[in-house]
Design a protein around this motif. Structure first.
Motif, PDB file in Angstrom:
ATOM      1  N   LEU A 206       3.421  15.460   1.564  1.00 17.89           N
ATOM      2  CA  LEU A 206       1.972  15.377   1.448  1.00 17.89           C
ATOM      3  C   LEU A 206       1.473  13.939   1.502  1.00 17.89           C
ATOM      4  O   LEU A 206       0.297  13.706   1.767  1.00 17.89           O
ATOM      5  N   VAL A 207       2.345  12.994   1.225  1.00 14.71           N
ATOM      6  CA  VAL A 207       1.976  11.589   1.386  1.00 14.71           C
ATOM      7  C   VAL A 207       2.270  11.117   2.804  1.00 14.71           C
ATOM      8  O   VAL A 207       1.495  10.360   3.387  1.00 14.71           O
ATOM      9  N   ALA A 208       3.377  11.573   3.375  1.00 10.91           N
ATOM     10  CA  ALA A 208       3.776  11.104   4.706  1.00 10.91           C
ATOM     11  C   ALA A 208       2.738  11.458   5.763  1.00 10.91           C
ATOM     12  O   ALA A 208       2.459  10.651   6.654  1.00 10.91           O
ATOM     13  N   VAL A 209       2.160  12.651   5.688  1.00 10.77           N
ATOM     14  CA  VAL A 209       1.183  13.050   6.704  1.00 10.77           C
ATOM     15  C   VAL A 209      -0.051  12.143   6.673  1.00 10.77           C
ATOM     16  O   VAL A 209      -0.454  11.604   7.716  1.00 10.77           O
ATOM     17  N   PRO A 210      -0.687  11.915   5.511  1.00 12.66           N
ATOM     18  CA  PRO A 210      -1.813  10.964   5.525  1.00 12.66           C
ATOM     19  C   PRO A 210      -1.419   9.550   5.926  1.00 12.66           C
ATOM     20  O   PRO A 210      -2.223   8.824   6.518  1.00 12.66           O
ATOM     21  N   LEU A 211      -0.173   9.143   5.618  1.00  9.37           N
ATOM     22  CA  LEU A 211       0.240   7.787   5.983  1.00  9.37           C
ATOM     23  C   LEU A 211       0.235   7.570   7.484  1.00  9.37           C
ATOM     24  O   LEU A 211       0.102   6.426   7.954  1.00  9.37           O
ATOM     25  N   LEU A 212       0.364   8.640   8.269  1.00  6.65           N
ATOM     26  CA  LEU A 212       0.317   8.498   9.719  1.00  6.65           C
ATOM     27  C   LEU A 212      -1.031   7.980  10.194  1.00  6.65           C
ATOM     28  O   LEU A 212      -1.141   7.480  11.322  1.00  6.65           O
ATOM     29  N   PHE A 213      -2.044   8.118   9.338  1.00  6.37           N
ATOM     30  CA  PHE A 213      -3.359   7.530   9.645  1.00  6.37           C
ATOM     31  C   PHE A 213      -3.235   6.035   9.938  1.00  6.37           C
ATOM     32  O   PHE A 213      -3.984   5.489  10.749  1.00  6.37           O
ATOM     33  N   GLY A 214      -2.295   5.384   9.272  1.00  4.98           N
ATOM     34  CA  GLY A 214      -2.103   3.950   9.455  1.00  4.98           C
ATOM     35  C   GLY A 214      -1.260   3.587  10.664  1.00  4.98           C
ATOM     36  O   GLY A 214      -1.061   2.398  10.932  1.00  4.98           O
ATOM     37  N   TRP A 215      -0.766   4.593  11.394  1.00  2.00           N
ATOM     38  CA  TRP A 215       0.092   4.315  12.540  1.00  2.00           C
ATOM     39  C   TRP A 215      -0.507   4.797  13.852  1.00  2.00           C
ATOM     40  O   TRP A 215       0.175   4.860  14.873  1.00  2.00           O
ATOM     41  N   VAL A 216      -1.785   5.141  13.846  1.00  2.00           N
ATOM     42  CA  VAL A 216      -2.437   5.559  15.083  1.00  2.00           C
ATOM     43  C   VAL A 216      -2.555   4.374  16.029  1.00  2.00           C
ATOM     44  O   VAL A 216      -2.901   3.277  15.608  1.00  2.00           O
ATOM     45  N   GLY A 217      -2.272   4.594  17.279  1.00  3.77           N
ATOM     46  CA  GLY A 217      -2.335   3.546  18.276  1.00  3.77           C
ATOM     47  C   GLY A 217      -0.976   3.209  18.854  1.00  3.77           C
ATOM     48  O   GLY A 217      -0.865   2.775  19.999  1.00  3.77           O
ATOM     49  N   LEU A 218       0.079   3.434  18.053  1.00  4.69           N
ATOM     50  CA  LEU A 218       1.423   3.156  18.548  1.00  4.69           C
ATOM     51  C   LEU A 218       1.771   4.043  19.730  1.00  4.69           C
ATOM     52  O   LEU A 218       2.529   3.644  20.618  1.00  4.69           O
TER      53      LEU A 218
END
Length: 385
Positions: A206-218
């Motif tokens: 449940l934390v890993a999915v929101p953290l992907l918000f910080g990796w958009v663009g790669l």
């Protein structure tokens, strides 16, 4: 004075002779992923106890993305053609359209989180006033995007990224946790909304999915494996971004004190202003995705995205969802996009049929209609740079 040969630069003014170097690859990867997430993710998760809410989950996410990057690089990369064209060439127009729809949905739902973050930073809490202020943030950002269709210049985007990093580091140096978006109601939202998970693995997910918000663009910045130095630089950029997030996401120590009121107010207003600018440029990108999907005007996309984001905010307030829960929507869209690209990477390119137009990837389209930041779901998401 040395002049840059215009025939050896890309549309953003980057010297193409330097694209194959490690520093250039690292800078491109960092520029692709660093943005509003550097402010919102620490605000959402750093104040929360438990190892699953801290840096270790972020490091695991970065490791998985590094492996994903190698897979896509072996298939030719996405840097030169963009992720949607990459999917279209290997899976066909249907999956490519699905990728565009995921971008639109992630952009639209993500702006609820960006707006709530801006409001929380400005007000210093996450109660009903923050949700009301978030609606105002969305309205003003959409109105500005409607009246001023062009996004910021490349130089302005670089300055914005530098300002985001400076504010994130300043929050951390002054003791944090970041005020407002993720810390105003620790007992509500995340647990009261029924999102608490049994066991470490479920909580980490449940934390890993929101953290992907910080990796958009790669997903649009992966060079081909044949360009070894550029690929090495991209992997270095992922490692540097992971190191930065591991510091920002670490829970404050027991002796940490809140920043002085004057400093907190200044940093909060600065963070809110930057989040507003990201909301505005992301709405530009949402309108471009709308046009790609429907063939209709960008104005309709702005209205549709604004209504979706307002609906998410209203639902979040009614269900007592705070910032971490609102980040699940764009994070899940990002996860789906990365999965779709990975599936495409293991497939051979399809035979290409001639068409009446170039089927350009919306991320490589006319600058007036493409994402002004070059990044997708900011907060995506980018170029959250």
């Amino acid at each position: 004075m040395t002049r840059t040969d215009p025939t050896r630069t890309d549309p953003n003014g980057t010297d193409l002779t330097r694209r194959g170097t490690w520093p250039a690859g690292a800078a491109k990867a960092l520029g692709a992923v660093l943005g509003a997430g550097a402010l919102l993710l620490p605000a959402a998760f750093a104040p929360r106890p438990g190892p699953w809410a801290g840096p270790w989950t972020g490091i695991a996410v970065a490791g998985a993305l590094a492996g994903w990057c190698l897979l896509v690089a072996l298939a030719g990369g996405t840097e030169d053609r963009g992720p949607v064209v990459f999917v279209r060439e290997r899976l066909g127009p249907g999956p490519a359209r699905a990728a565009t729809a995921l971008y639109f949905g992630g952009f639209a739902t993500g702006q609820a989180a960006v707006a709530l973050g801006a409001a929380g930073f400005a007000l210093g809490d996450s109660g009903w006033r923050a949700y009301a202020a978030a609606a105002l943030v969305l309205g003003t950002a959409a109105a500005y995007a409607w009246c001023v269709p062009r996004g910021p210049s490349p130089a302005a985007r670089q300055l914005r990224t530098a300002a985001v990093l400076a504010l994130a580091v300043a929050w951390r140096a002054l003791g944090g946790p970041l005020p407002g978006p993720g810390s105003g109601d620790r007992a509500g939202g995340w647990a009261a909304g029924g999102w608490a998970a049994d066991g470490w693995a479920g909580a980490a997910l449940l934390v890993a999915v929101p953290l992907l918000f910080g990796w958009v663009g790669l997903e649009g910045a992966v060079p081909a494996a044949a360009r070894r130095r550029a690929l090495g630089g991209t992997l270095l950029g992922i490692a540097l971004a992971a190191a930065l997030y591991s510091v920002l996401l670490a829970a404050p120590g027991p002796a940490a004190q809140a920043p002085p009121p004057a400093a907190a107010a200044a940093l909060g207003l600065g963070s809110a202003a930057l989040c507003w600018t990201y909301c505005r440029t992301n709405l530009h990108a949402t309108a471009a995705r709308w046009t790609e999907l429907t063939g209709r005007s960008r104005g309709g996309g702005l209205v549709a995205a604004g209504l979706i984001a307002l609906g998410v905010l209203a639902l979040g307030r009614a269900a007592r969802w705070d910032l971490p829960v609102l980040l699940i929507g764009p994070g899940a869209a990002t996860a789906a996009i990365y999965t779709l690209i990975a599936v495409a990477a293991v497939r051979r390119p399809r035979p290409q049929e001639p068409t009446d137009h170039a089927h350009a990837d919306p991320h490589r389209a006319d600058p007036d209609h493409a994402d002004p930041d070059g990044r997708v779901l900011e907060g995506a998401a980018r170029s959250a740079g």
